[in-house]
Motif scaffolding. Sequence first.
Motif, PDB file in Angstrom:
ATOM      1  N   TRP A  13       0.825  -1.217   0.000  1.00  0.00           N
ATOM      2  CA  TRP A  13       0.000   0.000   0.000  1.00  0.00           C
ATOM      3  C   TRP A  13       0.857   1.264   0.000  1.00  0.00           C
ATOM      4  N   TYR A  17       0.447   4.118  -2.957  1.00  0.00           N
ATOM      5  CA  TYR A  17       0.184   5.550  -2.771  1.00  0.00           C
ATOM      6  C   TYR A  17       1.368   6.420  -3.179  1.00  0.00           C
ATOM      7  N   GLY A  48      -9.832   2.274   6.264  1.00  0.00           N
ATOM      8  CA  GLY A  48      -9.145   2.342   4.970  1.00  0.00           C
ATOM      9  C   GLY A  48      -9.527   3.620   4.251  1.00  0.00           C
ATOM     10  N   CYS A  49      -9.166   4.754   4.851  1.00  0.00           N
ATOM     11  CA  CYS A  49      -9.685   6.053   4.366  1.00  0.00           C
ATOM     12  C   CYS A  49      -8.994   6.538   3.104  1.00  0.00           C
ATOM     13  N   GLY A  50      -7.859   5.900   2.726  1.00  0.00           N
ATOM     14  CA  GLY A  50      -7.187   6.354   1.512  1.00  0.00           C
ATOM     15  C   GLY A  50      -6.869   7.845   1.589  1.00  0.00           C
ATOM     16  N   ILE A  68      -8.917   5.727   9.675  1.00  0.00           N
ATOM     17  CA  ILE A  68      -7.641   5.004   9.773  1.00  0.00           C
ATOM     18  C   ILE A  68      -7.251   4.429   8.422  1.00  0.00           C
ATOM     19  N   ASP A  69      -5.951   4.223   8.289  1.00  0.00           N
ATOM     20  CA  ASP A  69      -5.423   3.543   7.100  1.00  0.00           C
ATOM     21  C   ASP A  69      -4.086   2.921   7.469  1.00  0.00           C
ATOM     22  N   SER A  71      -1.517   2.912   5.323  1.00  0.00           N
ATOM     23  CA  SER A  71      -0.444   3.605   4.612  1.00  0.00           C
ATOM     24  C   SER A  71      -0.233   5.015   5.155  1.00  0.00           C
ATOM     25  N   HIS A  96      -3.199   2.638  11.260  1.00  0.00           N
ATOM     26  CA  HIS A  96      -3.676   1.466  12.005  1.00  0.00           C
ATOM     27  C   HIS A  96      -3.741   0.288  11.049  1.00  0.00           C
ATOM     28  N   ASP A  97      -3.203  -0.846  11.481  1.00  0.00           N
ATOM     29  CA  ASP A  97      -3.290  -2.075  10.688  1.00  0.00           C
ATOM     30  C   ASP A  97      -4.426  -2.916  11.250  1.00  0.00           C
ATOM     31  N   PHE A 114     -14.607   0.033  -0.264  1.00  0.00           N
ATOM     32  CA  PHE A 114     -13.565  -0.647  -1.042  1.00  0.00           C
ATOM     33  C   PHE A 114     -12.367  -0.985  -0.157  1.00  0.00           C
ATOM     34  N   GLU A 116     -10.455  -3.302   0.432  1.00  0.00           N
ATOM     35  CA  GLU A 116     -10.096  -4.556  -0.227  1.00  0.00           C
ATOM     36  C   GLU A 116      -8.601  -4.525  -0.492  1.00  0.00           C
ATOM     37  N   PHE A 121      -5.134 -10.278   3.732  1.00  0.00           N
ATOM     38  CA  PHE A 121      -6.105  -9.401   4.381  1.00  0.00           C
ATOM     39  C   PHE A 121      -7.328 -10.218   4.779  1.00  0.00           C
ATOM     40  N   TRP A 153      -6.440  -4.168 -10.527  1.00  0.00           N
ATOM     41  CA  TRP A 153      -5.409  -5.202 -10.411  1.00  0.00           C
ATOM     42  C   TRP A 153      -6.011  -6.614 -10.536  1.00  0.00           C
TER      43      TRP A 153
HETATM   44  C1  LIG Z   1      -8.838  -0.030  -2.372  1.00  0.00           C
HETATM   45  S1  LIG Z   1      -8.274   1.139  -1.213  1.00  0.00           S
HETATM   46  C2  LIG Z   1      -9.740   2.095  -0.849  1.00  0.00           C
HETATM   47  C3  LIG Z   1      -9.432   3.457  -0.291  1.00  0.00           C
HETATM   48  C4  LIG Z   1     -10.663   4.362  -0.092  1.00  0.00           C
HETATM   49  N1  LIG Z   1     -11.562   3.852   0.903  1.00  0.00           N
HETATM   50  C5  LIG Z   1     -11.375   4.572  -1.398  1.00  0.00           C
HETATM   51  O1  LIG Z   1     -12.521   4.119  -1.553  1.00  0.00           O
HETATM   52  O2  LIG Z   1     -10.767   5.182  -2.305  1.00  0.00           O
HETATM   53  C6  LIG Z   1      -8.089   0.143   0.252  1.00  0.00           C
HETATM   54  C7  LIG Z   1      -7.510   0.918   1.427  1.00  0.00           C
HETATM   55  O3  LIG Z   1      -7.428   0.039   2.546  1.00  0.00           O
HETATM   56  C8  LIG Z   1      -6.191   0.263   3.202  1.00  0.00           C
HETATM   57  N2  LIG Z   1      -5.811  -0.980   3.875  1.00  0.00           N
HETATM   58  C9  LIG Z   1      -5.413  -2.134   3.295  1.00  0.00           C
HETATM   59  N3  LIG Z   1      -5.100  -3.047   4.235  1.00  0.00           N
HETATM   60  C10 LIG Z   1      -5.290  -2.461   5.427  1.00  0.00           C
HETATM   61  C11 LIG Z   1      -5.120  -2.860   6.786  1.00  0.00           C
HETATM   62  N4  LIG Z   1      -4.657  -4.083   7.082  1.00  0.00           N
HETATM   63  N5  LIG Z   1      -5.441  -1.986   7.773  1.00  0.00           N
HETATM   64  C12 LIG Z   1      -5.892  -0.746   7.479  1.00  0.00           C
HETATM   65  N6  LIG Z   1      -6.064  -0.292   6.219  1.00  0.00           N
HETATM   66  C13 LIG Z   1      -5.764  -1.131   5.209  1.00  0.00           C
HETATM   67  C14 LIG Z   1      -5.228   0.647   2.084  1.00  0.00           C
HETATM   68  O4  LIG Z   1      -4.087   1.353   2.532  1.00  0.00           O
HETATM   69  C15 LIG Z   1      -6.128   1.479   1.180  1.00  0.00           C
HETATM   70  O5  LIG Z   1      -6.099   2.843   1.496  1.00  0.00           O
END
Ligand SMILES: C[S@@+](CC[C@H](N)C(=O)[O-])C[C@H]1O[C@@H](n2cnc3c(N)ncnc32)[C@H](O)[C@@H]1O
Length: 210
Positions: A13, A17, A48-50, A68-69, A71, A96-97, A114, A116, A121, A153
């Motif tokens: 991730w 980014y 996963g706020c991106g 949280i995210d 990355s 946060h993981d 999303f 995902e 995961f 992907w």
């Molecule tokens: C496909 S992106 C979606 C981002 C945003 N929500 C959007 O709709 O554009 C998935 C997001 O989940 C985060 N993510 C993936 N694995 C994660 C984890 N184990 N803990 C927290 N966030 C995670 C990624 O960093 C990424 O920002």
Amino acid sequence: MKVDPNMDPVDFWQQHYEKASPETSGRPSAGLERFVKDRAPGTALELGCGKGDDAVWLVKQGWTVAAIDLSETALDYAQANAARNGVADKITFAAHDLMTGFPDGKFDLITAQFLESPVVFERDAILHMAANRVLPGGMLLIASHGSVPSWSWDYPDKVYPTPQEAFDNLNLDASDWNRVCVDNIDRMATGPKGEKGTVTDTVIALERKA
Ligand SMILES: C[S@@+](CC[C@H](N)C(=O)[O-])C[C@H]1O[C@@H](n2cnc3c(N)ncnc32)[C@H](O)[C@@H]1O
């Protein structure tokens, strides 16, 4: 684009980014506009706020937002996004993981748009935990991809769960929830390089019975 599924999630991730533009659409996810716009604001947790467009939108609607995210780069972009919108001091962004545990607290809204990943995961288990943190009367809003846009992907022949299968995978007690939406919804989308196409979202909007 092929991804090694054994790649370290933080590395995946971060690289994602770092290659991405910090620019954002400035628009919230379709599901928020459709299912949250008319709800009374309260506390919200975004998983996963991106780059932060949803968190910014929520705070502008009056929600108290924690986002949280995994990355740090995504969070830097999200913080900058919030600052551009004059709401940096109103959103709590945190690295946060979700594979290591769930953020503290209970919330009126938990949104996972999303959330995902093509690398390791445990999505369904994480979303099950999320459901347990929704307050009575609150909403769990999940959107996931239900089709493969050309810029994804994923493999073109990937088979996605039906909405009902996606709901079943959450392993919830259905009697605790009002089903606001468990369905596939099509929308026009724009890819990272400006590609346009119709995509299908699998949307689960559940309201915890009071
Ligand atoms: C496909 S992106 C979606 C981002 C945003 N929500 C959007 O709709 O554009 C998935 C997001 O989940 C985060 N993510 C993936 N694995 C994660 C984890 N184990 N803990 C927290 N966030 C995670 C990624 O960093 C990424 O920002």
